[in-house]
Design a protein around this motif. Sequence first.
Motif, PDB file in Angstrom:
ATOM      1  N   ALA A  47      -8.929 -29.540  36.708  1.00  0.00           N
ATOM      2  CA  ALA A  47      -8.848 -28.485  37.722  1.00  0.00           C
ATOM      3  C   ALA A  47     -10.126 -27.655  37.750  1.00  0.00           C
ATOM      4  CB  ALA A  47      -7.634 -27.589  37.443  1.00  0.00           C
ATOM      5  N   THR A  48     -10.643 -27.338  36.582  1.00  0.00           N
ATOM      6  CA  THR A  48     -11.879 -26.549  36.512  1.00  0.00           C
ATOM      7  C   THR A  48     -13.034 -27.320  37.141  1.00  0.00           C
ATOM      8  OG1 THR A  48     -11.096 -25.374  34.552  1.00  0.00           O
ATOM      9  CG2 THR A  48     -13.485 -25.371  34.943  1.00  0.00           C
ATOM     10  N   ALA A  49     -13.130 -28.603  36.850  1.00  0.00           N
ATOM     11  CA  ALA A  49     -14.195 -29.420  37.451  1.00  0.00           C
ATOM     12  C   ALA A  49     -14.065 -29.443  38.976  1.00  0.00           C
ATOM     13  CB  ALA A  49     -14.153 -30.843  36.885  1.00  0.00           C
ATOM     14  N   ALA A  50     -12.844 -29.572  39.482  1.00  0.00           N
ATOM     15  CA  ALA A  50     -12.621 -29.605  40.931  1.00  0.00           C
ATOM     16  C   ALA A  50     -12.981 -28.265  41.568  1.00  0.00           C
ATOM     17  CB  ALA A  50     -11.163 -29.962  41.232  1.00  0.00           C
ATOM     18  N   LEU A  51     -12.626 -27.170  40.929  1.00  0.00           N
ATOM     19  CA  LEU A  51     -12.956 -25.846  41.469  1.00  0.00           C
ATOM     20  C   LEU A  51     -14.457 -25.574  41.406  1.00  0.00           C
ATOM     21  CD1 LEU A  51      -9.952 -23.817  40.047  1.00  0.00           C
ATOM     22  CD2 LEU A  51     -10.349 -24.446  42.440  1.00  0.00           C
ATOM     23  N   GLY A  56     -14.873 -21.928  46.327  1.00  0.00           N
ATOM     24  CA  GLY A  56     -14.684 -21.543  47.722  1.00  0.00           C
ATOM     25  C   GLY A  56     -15.639 -20.488  48.245  1.00  0.00           C
ATOM     26  N   VAL A  57     -16.617 -20.096  47.454  1.00  0.00           N
ATOM     27  CA  VAL A  57     -17.545 -19.041  47.897  1.00  0.00           C
ATOM     28  C   VAL A  57     -18.962 -19.567  48.116  1.00  0.00           C
ATOM     29  CG1 VAL A  57     -16.197 -17.138  46.920  1.00  0.00           C
ATOM     30  CG2 VAL A  57     -17.987 -18.233  45.532  1.00  0.00           C
ATOM     31  N   GLY A  58     -19.069 -20.844  48.397  1.00  0.00           N
ATOM     32  CA  GLY A  58     -20.373 -21.478  48.600  1.00  0.00           C
ATOM     33  C   GLY A  58     -21.154 -20.950  49.785  1.00  0.00           C
ATOM     34  N   ALA A  59     -20.489 -20.236  50.698  1.00  0.00           N
ATOM     35  CA  ALA A  59     -21.200 -19.669  51.854  1.00  0.00           C
ATOM     36  C   ALA A  59     -22.118 -18.519  51.442  1.00  0.00           C
ATOM     37  CB  ALA A  59     -20.199 -19.180  52.904  1.00  0.00           C
ATOM     38  N   ILE A  87      -7.336 -18.608  48.700  1.00  0.00           N
ATOM     39  CA  ILE A  87      -6.139 -19.156  48.049  1.00  0.00           C
ATOM     40  C   ILE A  87      -5.758 -20.484  48.679  1.00  0.00           C
ATOM     41  CG2 ILE A  87      -3.640 -18.817  47.727  1.00  0.00           C
ATOM     42  CD1 ILE A  87      -5.343 -17.324  45.696  1.00  0.00           C
ATOM     43  N   ALA A  88      -5.800 -20.571  49.998  1.00  0.00           N
ATOM     44  CA  ALA A  88      -5.455 -21.827  50.673  1.00  0.00           C
ATOM     45  C   ALA A  88      -6.402 -22.950  50.243  1.00  0.00           C
ATOM     46  CB  ALA A  88      -5.493 -21.646  52.188  1.00  0.00           C
ATOM     47  N   ARG A  89      -7.687 -22.652  50.188  1.00  0.00           N
ATOM     48  CA  ARG A  89      -8.667 -23.686  49.814  1.00  0.00           C
ATOM     49  C   ARG A  89      -8.526 -24.076  48.345  1.00  0.00           C
ATOM     50  NH1 ARG A  89     -15.013 -24.283  50.343  1.00  0.00           N
ATOM     51  NH2 ARG A  89     -15.027 -26.536  50.079  1.00  0.00           N
ATOM     52  N   LEU A  90      -8.375 -23.097  47.474  1.00  0.00           N
ATOM     53  CA  LEU A  90      -8.251 -23.388  46.049  1.00  0.00           C
ATOM     54  C   LEU A  90      -6.962 -24.156  45.767  1.00  0.00           C
ATOM     55  CD1 LEU A  90      -9.529 -19.979  44.611  1.00  0.00           C
ATOM     56  CD2 LEU A  90     -10.833 -22.089  44.977  1.00  0.00           C
ATOM     57  N   ASP A  91      -5.865 -23.736  46.392  1.00  0.00           N
ATOM     58  CA  ASP A  91      -4.592 -24.441  46.198  1.00  0.00           C
ATOM     59  C   ASP A  91      -4.680 -25.877  46.711  1.00  0.00           C
ATOM     60  OD1 ASP A  91      -3.353 -22.321  44.912  1.00  0.00           O
ATOM     61  OD2 ASP A  91      -2.128 -21.736  46.634  1.00  0.00           O
ATOM     62  N   ARG A  92      -5.377 -26.091  47.823  1.00  0.00           N
ATOM     63  CA  ARG A  92      -5.535 -27.437  48.381  1.00  0.00           C
ATOM     64  C   ARG A  92      -6.280 -28.338  47.388  1.00  0.00           C
ATOM     65  NH1 ARG A  92      -6.565 -25.600  53.042  1.00  0.00           N
ATOM     66  NH2 ARG A  92      -8.812 -25.483  52.867  1.00  0.00           N
ATOM     67  N   VAL A  93      -7.314 -27.794  46.745  1.00  0.00           N
ATOM     68  CA  VAL A  93      -8.090 -28.567  45.773  1.00  0.00           C
ATOM     69  C   VAL A  93      -7.259 -28.874  44.523  1.00  0.00           C
ATOM     70  CG1 VAL A  93     -10.059 -28.378  44.174  1.00  0.00           C
ATOM     71  CG2 VAL A  93     -10.346 -27.809  46.586  1.00  0.00           C
ATOM     72  N   LEU A  94      -6.386 -27.940  44.148  1.00  0.00           N
ATOM     73  CA  LEU A  94      -5.588 -28.104  42.926  1.00  0.00           C
ATOM     74  C   LEU A  94      -4.305 -28.917  43.139  1.00  0.00           C
ATOM     75  CD1 LEU A  94      -6.024 -24.494  41.507  1.00  0.00           C
ATOM     76  CD2 LEU A  94      -7.150 -26.594  40.707  1.00  0.00           C
ATOM     77  N   ILE A 116      -0.748 -28.244  40.513  1.00  0.00           N
ATOM     78  CA  ILE A 116      -0.720 -26.818  40.201  1.00  0.00           C
ATOM     79  C   ILE A 116      -1.264 -26.006  41.371  1.00  0.00           C
ATOM     80  CG2 ILE A 116      -0.881 -27.130  37.701  1.00  0.00           C
ATOM     81  CD1 ILE A 116      -3.872 -26.382  37.893  1.00  0.00           C
ATOM     82  N   THR A 117      -0.979 -24.729  41.319  1.00  0.00           N
ATOM     83  CA  THR A 117      -1.529 -23.768  42.272  1.00  0.00           C
ATOM     84  C   THR A 117      -2.615 -22.969  41.548  1.00  0.00           C
ATOM     85  OG1 THR A 117       0.031 -22.067  41.600  1.00  0.00           O
ATOM     86  CG2 THR A 117       0.707 -23.509  43.429  1.00  0.00           C
ATOM     87  N   PHE A 118      -3.351 -22.163  42.309  1.00  0.00           N
ATOM     88  CA  PHE A 118      -4.368 -21.337  41.671  1.00  0.00           C
ATOM     89  C   PHE A 118      -3.725 -20.327  40.717  1.00  0.00           C
ATOM     90  CE2 PHE A 118      -7.587 -17.964  41.376  1.00  0.00           C
ATOM     91  CZ  PHE A 118      -8.630 -18.728  40.870  1.00  0.00           C
ATOM     92  N   ALA A 119      -2.558 -19.803  41.066  1.00  0.00           N
ATOM     93  CA  ALA A 119      -1.872 -18.854  40.181  1.00  0.00           C
ATOM     94  C   ALA A 119      -1.546 -19.515  38.836  1.00  0.00           C
ATOM     95  CB  ALA A 119      -0.597 -18.341  40.842  1.00  0.00           C
ATOM     96  N   ARG A 120      -1.094 -20.752  38.867  1.00  0.00           N
ATOM     97  CA  ARG A 120      -0.796 -21.458  37.608  1.00  0.00           C
ATOM     98  C   ARG A 120      -2.083 -21.826  36.873  1.00  0.00           C
ATOM     99  NH1 ARG A 120       3.287 -25.647  39.916  1.00  0.00           N
ATOM    100  NH2 ARG A 120       3.830 -24.259  41.611  1.00  0.00           N
ATOM    101  N   TYR A 121      -3.123 -22.135  37.629  1.00  0.00           N
ATOM    102  CA  TYR A 121      -4.428 -22.413  37.016  1.00  0.00           C
ATOM    103  C   TYR A 121      -4.887 -21.199  36.209  1.00  0.00           C
ATOM    104  CZ  TYR A 121      -9.479 -23.042  36.598  1.00  0.00           C
ATOM    105  OH  TYR A 121     -10.755 -23.118  36.100  1.00  0.00           O
TER     106      TYR A 121
END
Length: 166
Positions: free
Chosen positions: A130-134, A140-143, A43-50, A55-60
């Motif tokens: 936002a979708t392109a950025a995510l 966030g699961v690239g590991a 959530i922290a990483r996704l919100d930072r990108v958005l 927007i936040t991930f919840a709003r996304y």
Amino acid sequence: MSERSPLPFDPIERAADLWSARIGDASGMRLATSIMRVQQLLIARLDRVLRPMGITFARYEVLVLLSFSRTGQLPLSRIGERLMVHPTSVTNAIDRLVEQGLVRREVDAADRRRVLASLTTDGKRVLRRATAALMEIDFGVGALDGEQREQAYDVLRLVRAVDFEE
């Protein structure tokens, strides 16, 4: 949390060792705590990108859900049901999205008791960005490689099965 240096040890593993020594089997506690920490990190990483899009991930998630609807609009009650969140959370998210001009709220002409939400042109534009950025950060699961993602999804789906019928 990424502003500070990583710990020199895994705190969840340390807690599990202490749990095992003092209480008993730590496997459930260790897994639940790990899942909760991963959720916080994602959530922290996704919100930072958005954040640059306002927007936040919840709003996304609301924007995506509206974009997936057949008619381009959904009742607020359906949004809460699909996202599995409390009606107050939906109202809050919709209020913010309306204030930002990304979503339109209107009374359902067929049933004046229902309130419908739909994307605005600006909402569609922000959703695309936002979708392109995510996608660029692989949500966030690239590991994890593809097989690991499938395995993790399958295992977590067993825990989530209380949410649905098949």
